[in-house]
Design a protein around this motif. Sequence first.
Motif, PDB file in Angstrom:
ATOM      1  N   ILE A   1       0.549  -1.250   0.238  1.00 40.08           N
ATOM      2  CA  ILE A   1      -0.087   0.205  -0.577  1.00 40.08           C
ATOM      3  C   ILE A   1       0.636   1.208   0.053  1.00 40.08           C
TER       4      ILE A   1
ATOM      5  N   ILE B   1      -0.625  -1.466  -4.393  1.00 35.74           N
ATOM      6  CA  ILE B   1      -1.748  -0.143  -4.014  1.00 35.74           C
ATOM      7  C   ILE B   1      -1.611   1.224  -3.714  1.00 35.74           C
TER       8      ILE B   1
ATOM      9  N   LEU C   1      -2.722   5.089  -2.970  1.00 37.02           N
ATOM     10  CA  LEU C   1      -4.220   6.061  -3.061  1.00 37.02           C
ATOM     11  C   LEU C   1      -4.337   7.435  -4.128  1.00 37.02           C
TER      12      LEU C   1
ATOM     13  N   ALA D   1      -6.738   2.733  -5.892  1.00 35.78           N
ATOM     14  CA  ALA D   1      -7.792   2.927  -4.134  1.00 35.78           C
ATOM     15  C   ALA D   1      -7.590   4.182  -4.057  1.00 35.78           C
TER      16      ALA D   1
ATOM     17  N   GLU E   1      -7.722   4.850   2.604  1.00 34.12           N
ATOM     18  CA  GLU E   1      -6.847   4.302   3.381  1.00 34.12           C
ATOM     19  C   GLU E   1      -7.482   2.378   3.648  1.00 34.12           C
TER      20      GLU E   1
ATOM     21  N   ALA F   1      -7.353   0.699   0.526  1.00 28.55           N
ATOM     22  CA  ALA F   1      -6.728   0.238  -0.026  1.00 28.55           C
ATOM     23  C   ALA F   1      -6.613  -1.430   0.874  1.00 28.55           C
TER      24      ALA F   1
END
Length: 455
Positions: free
Chosen positions: A237, A270, A272, A371, A374, A377
Amino acid sequence: MKKAISINPATEEEIASYERISDKSAKEKAAKANEVYQTWKKTNFKERSKLMHKLAVIFDENNEKYAQLATQEMGKTIAQSRSEIAKCALICRYYADHIEELLADKIIQTEASKSYVVFQPLGVTLAIMPWNFPFYQVIRFAAPAIMTGNTSVIKHASNVQGCAFALENAFTEAGFPQGVFTNLNVSSSQIKNIIENKNIVAVTLTGSEPAGRSVAKIAGENLKKTVLELGGSDAYIILEDVDLEKATDVATFGRLQNNGQTCIAAKRFIVLEEIYDDFLKLFSKKMKAAKMGNPTKEDVYYGPMARIDLRNEIHQQVKKTIQQGGTLILGGKIPDRKGAYYPATILTDLKPGMTAFDEELFGPVASVIKAKDEKEAIELANKSNFGLGSGVLTSDTKRGEKIALQLEAGNSFVNKLVTSDPRLPFGGIKNSGYGRELSSYGIKEFVNTKSIWIA
């Protein structure tokens, strides 16, 4: 008998061929390992540690020779091969130095005059090993298992039998009794008979999910303990507060290390949405700039995949993902050159159900997923049948730790690529397997945890 043929993936030239052994010979070697076990288990930790330290020295003194062999047989860059051999020495020294504390008796207070737990070896363990870390994967299992007092027989991958025999010779040179560590040059079709052999008490496998299911089924029918490490589709992430330069450096190395053929490599990024476009632009630039070529050259970032069939397989996964609606940003074409080369590749617009989202991509192919926040994600990261490694890249380590605790994986690292460390347990959940290697947890997988009670 058929031969195991070692082919240089960079040139497609045959390096060597190795005669397979018969079922009868494999049975005899397993019996020999069990015979040696009867005396090896009685040796003390000091004796075992002395030999394991000698083995570490052999790895140090032969680093370049072993590294060249690994690079020739499976194609990793020479610098990464040297690091692999150095890590073998580190593992040997760790268990040589810490075995007594790791397996120390544990006193338990009960109503008995004395009660405690001891950890005793089990016997001959079969290890089915992959080609991607042809020296380290074996040592990661063998060093602790042998220091515990077990003996080991190894079924290594067919394309790295040169490494397999080099390992067997190294144990012999270090002074270990013949039969403590034995390489079995057998085919996959012979594995069932070996697992069923009465002299084999347990099995460990690092490899594909189908192979793990097959081995677990055979071992289960014979009531033999197994530990399985079956790869993954590791999600990293990337939070909006991250340093993009550092994050893209981590992502590029994470996807191209070992030519993209690492179980715990970063595979799904992934990101943001606030930084998605900027991340993708810089990541694409660095992936494109990474030099692909002859892995023996010092300036090469990544080399060929280990075999032509594996290269063709990942290309089919890329094509299938595009057909499913994924977008090809970079790479994705088989180069017109000799060798099992595949370019650094990036796929986007991915969703659950697509090949590049759901399956393990064991090669230099990155999946970049957007994503909105959060929460999403974390949901996307966990929407996987695999659960080996995972990570978070952020400038806020407390936030990263909070997210790491929510990721469904055996390993979750913040601001660092997942790596194995002898001080920490290593393994997965879900379809990534079960059981642990390394540390005090891994070393107890193949022991008899035995209670002693004295009234």
